[in-house]
Write a protein that holds these residues in place. Structure first.
Motif, mmCIF file in Angstrom:
data_model
loop_
_atom_site.group_PDB
_atom_site.id
_atom_site.type_symbol
_atom_site.label_atom_id
_atom_site.label_comp_id
_atom_site.label_asym_id
_atom_site.label_seq_id
_atom_site.Cartn_x
_atom_site.Cartn_y
_atom_site.Cartn_z
ATOM 1 N N TYR A 120 0.587 5.319 0.554
ATOM 2 C CA TYR A 120 -0.274 6.385 1.066
ATOM 3 C C TYR A 120 0.217 7.724 0.522
ATOM 4 C CZ TYR A 120 -2.181 2.952 4.274
ATOM 5 O OH TYR A 120 -2.800 1.847 4.805
ATOM 6 N N ARG B 250 0.853 -1.191 0.000
ATOM 7 C CA ARG B 250 0.000 0.000 0.000
ATOM 8 C C ARG B 250 0.892 1.244 0.000
ATOM 9 N NH1 ARG B 250 -5.160 -1.047 3.980
ATOM 10 N NH2 ARG B 250 -5.780 -2.962 2.961
ATOM 11 N N THR C 35 -3.431 0.242 -3.541
ATOM 12 C CA THR C 35 -3.028 -1.093 -3.107
ATOM 13 C C THR C 35 -2.560 -1.887 -4.303
ATOM 14 O OG1 THR C 35 -4.680 -1.020 -1.347
ATOM 15 C CG2 THR C 35 -3.802 -3.180 -1.929
ATOM 16 N N TYR D 261 -4.843 6.287 -0.914
ATOM 17 C CA TYR D 261 -3.819 5.255 -1.040
ATOM 18 C C TYR D 261 -4.150 4.348 -2.193
ATOM 19 C CZ TYR D 261 -6.999 1.979 1.331
ATOM 20 O OH TYR D 261 -8.070 1.203 1.662
#
Length: 154
Positions: free
Chosen positions: A140, A138, A148, A146
């Protein structure tokens, strides 16, 4: 003993950090010995002896005798103790075509400067733990979002 270790370092012309790395100690460990916070261990003596085999261990540990080991005994006849020299004009007539020996401290310094520093690469493997794999990554962002990423299974 710390003063004798310092004397060895001084005779090599190395900095404290270089000397520590050369003999296989951390600079902090050597600094701790020099500062009197810790005493030199058997490992320290073994490290020094492995890199400088000409050092007299009795001198290093007890301060008795000479700093360097001697390979020959001095005789009563001073002409027997003279070092052979090279005759460049007629080298074939020189029975021992060897260069004159340097004083121990000079030979010691030359051997230290030409000694390669061995740096080992260590890889720690723990057989008790199962092999791990990445299941998700992930990222951010500063706008509070964010993303993934999931690796593809092979």
């Amino acid at each position: 003993m710390k003063d004798r270790i310092k004397q060895i370092q001084d005779s090599t012309g190395m900095t404290q950090s270089d000397f520590a790395h050369h003999i296989g100690l951390s600079p902090a460990a050597l600094s701790s010995i020099y500062g009197g916070r810790t005493n030199p261990t058997l490992k320290t003596v073994e490290c020094i002896q492995s890199k400088f085999p000409d050092i007299n261990l009795i001198w290093l540990i007890n301060g008795e005798g000479n700093m360097f080991l001697t390979d020959k005994k001095l005789s009563d006849d001073p002409t027997k103790d003279e070092q052979p020299t090279l005759n460049f004009a007629e080298p074939q007539k020189n029975p021992q075509n060897t260069p004159p020996k340097q004083p121990k401290s000079m030979a010691f310094q030359a051997s230290v400067r030409n000694t390669p520093i061995n740096q080992a690469n260590f890889e720690v493997k723990n057989p008790d733990k199962p092999k791990r794999s990445i299941t998700e990554i992930r990222i951010y962002f500063d706008d509070l979002t964010y993303e993934t990423f999931v690796p593809k299974k092979m």
